[in-house]
Motif scaffolding. Structure first.
Motif, PDB file in Angstrom:
ATOM      1  N   SER A  42       0.805  -1.220   0.000  1.00 44.33           N
ATOM      2  CA  SER A  42       0.000   0.000   0.000  1.00 44.33           C
ATOM      3  C   SER A  42       0.836   1.267   0.000  1.00 44.33           C
ATOM      4  O   SER A  42       0.365   2.336  -0.413  1.00 44.33           O
ATOM      5  N   ARG A  43       2.101   1.192   0.439  1.00 45.49           N
ATOM      6  CA  ARG A  43       2.955   2.387   0.453  1.00 45.49           C
ATOM      7  C   ARG A  43       3.303   2.864  -0.949  1.00 45.49           C
ATOM      8  O   ARG A  43       3.794   3.977  -1.129  1.00 45.49           O
ATOM      9  N   LEU A  44       3.036   2.025  -1.941  1.00 43.78           N
ATOM     10  CA  LEU A  44       3.285   2.445  -3.321  1.00 43.78           C
ATOM     11  C   LEU A  44       2.402   3.623  -3.730  1.00 43.78           C
ATOM     12  O   LEU A  44       2.710   4.317  -4.699  1.00 43.78           O
ATOM     13  N   GLY A  55      -7.598   5.317  -4.206  1.00 41.96           N
ATOM     14  CA  GLY A  55      -6.684   4.686  -3.266  1.00 41.96           C
ATOM     15  C   GLY A  55      -6.136   3.355  -3.751  1.00 41.96           C
ATOM     16  O   GLY A  55      -6.617   2.763  -4.723  1.00 41.96           O
ATOM     17  N   TYR A  56      -5.126   2.874  -3.026  1.00 43.99           N
ATOM     18  CA  TYR A  56      -4.424   1.681  -3.486  1.00 43.99           C
ATOM     19  C   TYR A  56      -5.249   0.414  -3.327  1.00 43.99           C
ATOM     20  O   TYR A  56      -5.101  -0.528  -4.102  1.00 43.99           O
ATOM     21  N   PRO A 185       0.223  -3.654 -15.943  1.00 47.88           N
ATOM     22  CA  PRO A 185       0.524  -2.743 -14.829  1.00 47.88           C
ATOM     23  C   PRO A 185      -0.196  -3.169 -13.556  1.00 47.88           C
ATOM     24  O   PRO A 185      -1.261  -2.660 -13.217  1.00 47.88           O
ATOM     25  N   VAL A 186       0.398  -4.117 -12.835  1.00 54.99           N
ATOM     26  CA  VAL A 186      -0.236  -4.721 -11.671  1.00 54.99           C
ATOM     27  C   VAL A 186      -0.139  -3.808 -10.447  1.00 54.99           C
ATOM     28  O   VAL A 186      -1.132  -3.528  -9.784  1.00 54.99           O
ATOM     29  N   TYR A 187       1.065  -3.344 -10.133  1.00 50.29           N
ATOM     30  CA  TYR A 187       1.315  -2.657  -8.873  1.00 50.29           C
ATOM     31  C   TYR A 187       1.261  -1.137  -8.981  1.00 50.29           C
ATOM     32  O   TYR A 187       0.985  -0.455  -7.984  1.00 50.29           O
ATOM     33  N   LEU A 192       3.935   4.755 -14.923  1.00 52.02           N
ATOM     34  CA  LEU A 192       5.085   4.664 -14.024  1.00 52.02           C
ATOM     35  C   LEU A 192       6.007   3.494 -14.363  1.00 52.02           C
ATOM     36  O   LEU A 192       7.052   3.346 -13.731  1.00 52.02           O
ATOM     37  N   LEU A 193       5.617   2.680 -15.307  1.00 55.31           N
ATOM     38  CA  LEU A 193       6.489   1.602 -15.755  1.00 55.31           C
ATOM     39  C   LEU A 193       7.506   2.149 -16.743  1.00 55.31           C
ATOM     40  O   LEU A 193       7.278   3.162 -17.401  1.00 55.31           O
ATOM     41  N   SER A 194       8.627   1.457 -16.861  1.00 60.23           N
ATOM     42  CA  SER A 194       9.658   1.898 -17.803  1.00 60.23           C
ATOM     43  C   SER A 194      10.346   0.688 -18.408  1.00 60.23           C
ATOM     44  O   SER A 194      10.183  -0.444 -17.942  1.00 60.23           O
TER      45      SER A 194
END
Length: 253
Positions: A42-44, A55-56, A185-187, A192-194
């Motif tokens: 959840s801190r992501l 929210g996450y 894009p799971v998380y 934000l993926l690269s």
């Protein structure tokens, strides 16, 4: 055909509920993933650029819902393979007047099992304080996408099971679905993926389903046309795949 499908679905569900070892893993797998992702990761939500409004927990819930739908269909494929190993499916091929009803029956059973899993998963998410920004129509769209994905998972696994007619084909049923899910894009959001993972996720059809589902739950629908376009194309594609498997099973006797 419908009567054959309903009778087969009833038989599959009866066997399922009488054998907890067949029923519990598909139930516990998404619940454990949801608690692990929504809690441990959840801190992501504090990562710069992560701006998902609901929210996450809601962000994760959509992935786990689609994952449970897909693997609900895949686990049904194991039942098809077992039916062939035990000889039950071969007797059905001989006795059924419309053999395509067999695929429909397995699909009904997979759907019924997933609906129960989705209900439990939703209750757990509500207890966990999930924030839902979408209205009733939005949520209907999200669950409709998951339902379609359940059918896709079943049709893929059905095609494999009827070609190999053995539970030893289980890894072939699971691995492609697992890769498709976790190369999306799971998380974190796609933006934000690269690197190579971003390139793969950008063309992964699961990405469109995830983004549409997350848009529905947040009340900000996006890529709806693409997602439901895939929702039409993929069942047709894998319907042909499963029908080809049925013909292979018929030819094998």
């Amino acid at each position: 055909m419908i009567s054959v499908a309903l009778a087969l679905a009833y038989r599959q569900l009866t066997v399922l509920f009488k054998n907890p070892s067949l029923f519990l893993p598909p139930m516990l797998f998404p619940l454990m993933n949801f608690m692990a992702f929504a809690g441990g990761l959840s801190r992501l939500r504090h990562v710069p650029g992560f701006d998902f409004g609901s929210g996450y927990t809601a962000f994760t819930f959509v992935f786990v819902l689609l994952q449970s739908a897909a693997f609900g269909g895949v686990f049904a494929g194991f039942g098809i393979a077992r039916d062939f190993e035990y000889g039950f499916a071969r007797r059905l091929l001989v006795s059924a007047p419309r053999r395509s009803g067999l695929i429909l029956g397995y699909a009904f059973a997979a759907l019924a099992r997933w609906l129960l899993i989705a209900t439990v998963l939703t209750i757990v998410a509500l207890i966990g304080g999930i924030q839902v920004g979408g209205n009733g129509i939005d949520l209907f769209g999200m669950y409709a996408l998951a339902l379609i994905f359940n059918a896709v998972g079943l049709l893929w696994a059905c095609g494999v099971a009827m070609r190999f007619r053995s539970v030893q084909a289980g890894p072939l049923m699971q691995t492609p679905v697992f890769l498709l899910l976790f190369l999306a894009p799971v998380y974190v959001p796609l933006s934000l993926l690269s690197g190579w993972i971003h390139a793969v996720a950008s063309v992964n059809p699961v990405t469109a389903l995830l983004e549409a589902g997350r848009g529905f739950i947040s009340g900000d629908p996006t890529v709806i046309g693409l997602a439901f376009g895939l929702g039409i194309f993929l069942p047709i594609l894998f319907g042909l795949w499963s029908r080809g498997g049925l013909r292979r099973a018929e030819a094998a006797g």
